[in-house]
Design a protein around this motif. Structure first.
Motif, short mmCIF file in Angstrom:
data_model
loop_
_atom_site.label_atom_id
_atom_site.label_comp_id
_atom_site.label_asym_id
_atom_site.label_seq_id
_atom_site.Cartn_x
_atom_site.Cartn_y
_atom_site.Cartn_z
N GLU A 284 -3.04 -0.92 0.83
CA GLU A 284 -2.49 -0.26 2.01
C GLU A 284 -0.99 -0.05 1.86
OE1 GLU A 284 -2.34 -0.80 6.88
OE2 GLU A 284 -3.37 -2.27 5.61
N ASP B 37 -5.86 8.55 2.28
CA ASP B 37 -5.33 7.44 3.05
C ASP B 37 -5.38 6.12 2.28
OD1 ASP B 37 -4.79 9.12 5.11
OD2 ASP B 37 -6.57 8.63 6.27
N ARG B 38 -6.48 5.81 1.67
CA ARG B 38 -6.65 4.50 1.04
C ARG B 38 -6.83 4.59 -0.47
NH1 ARG B 38 -10.53 1.13 5.26
NH2 ARG B 38 -9.18 1.36 7.09
N ARG C 88 -8.12 -4.39 -2.75
CA ARG C 88 -8.63 -3.03 -2.92
C ARG C 88 -10.07 -3.08 -3.42
NH1 ARG C 88 -9.35 -0.46 -7.43
NH2 ARG C 88 -8.44 -0.99 -9.45
#
Length: 396
Positions: free
Chosen positions: A179, A199-200, A232
């Motif tokens: 993040e 986004d990720r 992750r």
């Protein structure tokens, strides 16, 4: 879209074969014939007859193409090709959404036959596994409170089908990131790879034929305090997973894949976690410990680096004045009241003069250019003028 870094000499879609340095071998004395065969490597795949085969003759400025068709047996030929050391040569076939190609070296004369193997496509990435995933935490910056990370993923397509990304964002190769990750750079050996950050994580819009392929990427992500959780998802799992941190950068605490061990790599000490047969979709978690915490100077530097310089100069002056005021209060408590300065702006004016002198010295040393010097100096001199005007204005 993220630009590709140059470390693996990627081949772009518009110019698959980039110009190369002239070879040392003697140039051929006359035209050559380029021959080859296109074969379908998928069991029961469609015939290759009639497929368009392209001969590329490219420079940095121009793209040259000559086309022919594969015969019933997949054979093709380009006759009377004259070698030019300023050109880069290659042959390609585009088949059902995937590009297949080979570079050619004509500097030594007649090349050998070119064998191009194509495959039937598949949209599902279930045919893809990660043979190796290596994560290196290679630096911690206390001023910006960010960690720099380098990762390598060695992907394997063990089928006889080519993975071809679909039109939807979820139908491309995908890699997760922690993040807040930023400054992403990606290298890959895949042909015609477009990189999309989401986004990720990020996606790679490239086909993956059978075989082994590498994706190398680096990024930064933020941390807070002396301990930070790195997490992750490993979408393709990992036949072999290695998480590496140089000693002195950080320590390794709890993790989802085992305990860290001390290890020397290239005569340098590291903390390393190694694991095998990590399943697809595993959420990797590693607690990083003993991270450097920013001091006062780091925090001030970080604050100033986020401001426009026109605003940073007055803020820096304010910091100088605040520090001087704090020192004066401390001195008064220890020694009693000190004589008041002639003007309440004396310290700030002196600081402005000092910053102008330092800026001039920086310009003389070649640290900044003329335009930047003029812009910054005008900010400081304008501030100094306002301070002087305030001293002479009874109402100020």
């Amino acid at each position: 879209m993220i630009r590709l870094a140059p470390a693996l000499a990627l081949m772009a879609a518009a110019a698959i074969w980039a110009p190369h340095a002239p070879a040392l071998a003697q140039s051929p004395s006359g035209p050559v014939t380029i021959t080859g065969t296109v074969a379908n490597g998928t069991d029961g795949g469609d015939p290759v007859e009639g497929l368009s085969v392209v001969l590329h003759r490219n420079t940095a400025e121009e793209l040259g193409e000559t086309r022919t068709e594969a015969g019933a047996d997949g054979s093709f030929a380009f006759d009377a090709v004259t070698y030019d050391p300023d050109l880069a040569y290659g042959v390609s076939v585009f088949y059902k959404g995937a590009l297949y190609g080979a570079n050619l070296d004509l500097s030594a004369g007649q090349p050998g036959p070119v064998d191009l193997t194509i495959y039937e496509p598949i949209r599902s990435d279930e045919v893809i596994t990660a043979e190796l995933v290596s994560v290196l935490i290679n630096g911690a910056d206390p001023a910006s409170q960010t960690l720099s990370v380098l990762e390598i993923a060695r992907l394997v397509n063990g089928s006889d089908l080519a993975y071809v990304p679909g039109p939807e964002p979820m139908q491309i190769l995908r890699f997760a990131l922690p993040e807040g990750a930023s400054e992403l750079r990606v290298d890959t050996s895949l042909l015609v790879a477009d990189i999309f950050q989401v986004d990720r994580g990020f996606g790679v819009s490239a086909s993956l034929p059978p075989g082994t392929h590498e994706v190398l990427y680096s990024y930064r992500f933020p941390y807070s305090g002396a301990e930070q959780l790195f997490t992750r998802t490993l979408r393709y799992g990992a036949g072999s997973l290695r998480f590496v941190v140089p000693s002195g950068v950080a320590g390794i605490g709890r993790s989802s894949i085992g305990r860290a061990q001390a290890m020397d790599i290239g005569e340098a000490p590291f903390e390393v976690i190694e694991a095998g047969d990590v399943p697809r979709g595993h959420v990797l978690t590693v607690t990083l410990t003993d991270l450097p915490v920013p001091g006062l100077g780091d925090r001030v530097s970080r604050t100033l680096s986020t401001l426009r310089w026109e605003l940073a100069a007055p803020v820096a002056l304010g910091v100088v004045v605040a520090a001087a005021a704090a020192y004066a209060l401390w001195r008064n408590r220890r020694r009693g009241p000190a004589p008041a300065p002639a003007s309440g702006h004396f310290d700030e004016r002196e600081a402005a003069l000092a910053m102008i002198a330092e800026l001039d010295e920086l310009r003389r040393a070649g640290g900044i250019g003329d335009e930047e010097h003029r812009r910054r100096r005008s900010v400081l001199t304008a501030r100094l003028a306002r301070l002087r005007a305030g001293e002479t204005d009874p109402g100020g």
